[in-house]
Design an enzyme around this catalytic site. Structure first.
Site, short mmCIF file in Angstrom:
data_model
loop_
_atom_site.label_atom_id
_atom_site.label_comp_id
_atom_site.label_asym_id
_atom_site.label_seq_id
_atom_site.Cartn_x
_atom_site.Cartn_y
_atom_site.Cartn_z
N GLU A 91 -0.20 12.71 61.20
CA GLU A 91 -1.22 12.16 62.07
C GLU A 91 -1.52 13.10 63.23
O GLU A 91 -0.61 13.72 63.80
CB GLU A 91 -0.78 10.79 62.60
CG GLU A 91 -0.73 9.75 61.49
CD GLU A 91 -0.24 8.38 61.95
OE1 GLU A 91 -0.68 7.38 61.37
OE2 GLU A 91 0.59 8.33 62.88
N CYS A 104 -3.58 15.87 70.15
CA CYS A 104 -2.14 15.80 69.96
C CYS A 104 -1.84 16.19 68.51
O CYS A 104 -2.29 15.51 67.57
CB CYS A 104 -1.64 14.38 70.25
SG CYS A 104 0.14 14.17 70.12
N CYS A 111 10.48 13.51 61.30
CA CYS A 111 11.29 14.19 62.30
C CYS A 111 12.76 13.89 62.00
O CYS A 111 13.10 12.77 61.63
CB CYS A 111 10.93 13.71 63.70
SG CYS A 111 11.80 14.60 65.03
N CYS A 115 15.52 10.26 67.57
CA CYS A 115 15.44 9.55 68.85
C CYS A 115 15.24 8.06 68.58
O CYS A 115 14.35 7.68 67.80
CB CYS A 115 14.31 10.11 69.70
SG CYS A 115 14.53 11.85 70.15
N CYS A 118 11.68 6.06 68.88
CA CYS A 118 10.48 6.72 68.34
C CYS A 118 10.20 6.27 66.91
O CYS A 118 11.07 6.39 66.03
CB CYS A 118 10.67 8.23 68.40
SG CYS A 118 9.23 9.15 67.79
N SER A 218 11.17 16.09 76.74
CA SER A 218 11.44 14.67 76.54
C SER A 218 12.81 14.34 77.11
O SER A 218 13.83 14.51 76.43
CB SER A 218 11.38 14.32 75.05
OG SER A 218 10.08 14.55 74.53
N CYS A 338 1.82 7.15 72.34
CA CYS A 338 3.03 7.98 72.33
C CYS A 338 4.18 7.25 71.66
O CYS A 338 4.48 6.10 71.99
CB CYS A 338 3.40 8.34 73.76
SG CYS A 338 4.85 9.39 73.89
#
Length: 363
Positions: A91, A104, A111, A115, A118, A218, A338
């Site tokens: 995306e 973005c 990933c 985290c 997320c 982050s 986000c």
């Protein structure tokens, strides 16, 4: 197999053309056609010699990820899901502001950093994106968004904050950013390209030398105990190590500060004593804070901090002299905010390739 010209930075394209007996100015012409004019048809590149066009048609292509779906938010945010093969999709999101338009961009299919807050991390990890798949997001969005009535590009800024950890795909990300910065391509300034990292310290030191752009980190926690839980990469590169790398990075960065991103999680990291810990942690490092209201997703286990908690947290940081912004929640009605990007990660067989398995020098 044809060569995808989107994989090449200008130096690489110059070498590629030289190997075929073509003069350097031809590579620059093609670079401008592909990136500035969004042209994928070599026959439409009318100032190229016919022989070169024939050669390009036979051996090269401009191949961007195909569109799977596109969505538009009520606030003007746009999100595209792009096909990167074998049932996987990434995306990319366009965020309009009064003074800029920000894209973005994703760097990985999923990933591996895990985290806990997320949505992308929950999807698992498949692979790194190629240079063509990264820059192809900008190519595609630029062509889709067009230009303003003053013939200015709608997309003025790029943030490497989409799916994935950019520094875990170091070579392809740096190559793509070099194309973004090249005057024969998109001509963005280093101040208008921002890379966001969870803290892969060796790669951050490499980036300082190879392609310093604006830096966002982050952070999300003011101490190692909490950050170990929220951002597990902290177990390998704890806060003291990360902040020292940030200080080194600023020696060559285009901006004289680091932006610390801090997602606001109700009752987890949003209390006044957390703000005081943050102040003590980063007092000697030039920085700004971007507080991010948590964007919920199913079974996350977290809740968004209240507006009052966010306001109180911000005021404590501001009273200590820090510049603090609270990120507007944009595009959450289309899951484009986000932490909400999830894409389509069908093949998760590489989910077990975790950061824990990576050697310290791995980028």
């Amino acid at each position: 197999m044809k060569t995808n010209l989107l994989d090449f930075s200008l130096p690489q394209l110059l070498d590629h053309f030289a190997a075929q007996g073509e003069k350097p100015f031809r590579a620059k012409q093609v670079m401008r056609w592909v990136h500035q004019m969004g042209e994928a048809d070599f026959d439409a590149m009318t100032d190229l010699a016919k022989s070169l066009r024939e050669k390009l048609n036979a051996n090269a292509e401009v191949k961007v990820p195909a569109l799977i779906t596109g969505q538009a938010s009520d606030d003007g945010t746009r999100k595209w899901l792009l096909d990167v093969g074998t049932g996987n999709g990434v995306e990319t999101v366009f965020i309009p502001e009064d003074d800029r338009g920000t894209l973005c961009v994703s760097s990985q299919v999923g990933c591996a950093l895990d985290c806990t807050f997320c949505s992308t991390a929950r999807q698992g990890f498949n692979r790194n994106l190629s240079t063509a798949e990264i820059i192809g997001q900008l190519w595609w969005a630029n062509k889709s968004m067009g230009v303003t009535p003053k013939n200015e590009r709608v997309i003025s800024n790029v943030v490497m904050m989409g799916m994935g950890e950019p520094l875990a795909n170091y070579d392809n990300v740096v190559n793509a950013m070099s194309i973004m910065l090249d005057d024969h391509a998109y001509g963005l300034s280093r101040r208008r390209v921002t890379l966001s990292t969870s803290g892969l310290v060796p790669a951050l030191d490499r980036l300082r030398e190879d392609c310093p752009v604006a830096l966002a980190v982050s952070l999300h926690a003011p101490n190692d105990t909490l950050r170990d839980e929220l951002v597990p990469i902290n177990q390998k590169y704890p806060l003291r190590t990360l902040l020292a790398a940030c200080e080194r990075y600023l020696e060559k960065a285009p901006r004289d500060f680091v932006t610390f991103e801090y997602v606001m999680l109700d009752g987890v990291n949003d209390r006044p004593h957390h703000a005081q810990e943050l102040i003590a942690l980063v007092r000697d490092l030039p920085c700004k804070f971007n507080l991010i209201p948590f964007n919920p997703f199913p079974n996350s286990g977290y809740a968004r901090s209240s507006n009052n908690s966010i306001r109180a947290f911000r005021e404590i940081l501001q009273a200590a002299g820090f510049v603090v912004t609270v990120r507007k929640t944009r595009g959450d009605d289309i899951d484009a905010a986000c932490g909400q990007l999830a894409g389509k990660v069908q093949d998760k067989t590489r989910r077990t390739i975790q950061w824990q398995d990576r050697p310290t020098t791995d980028a």
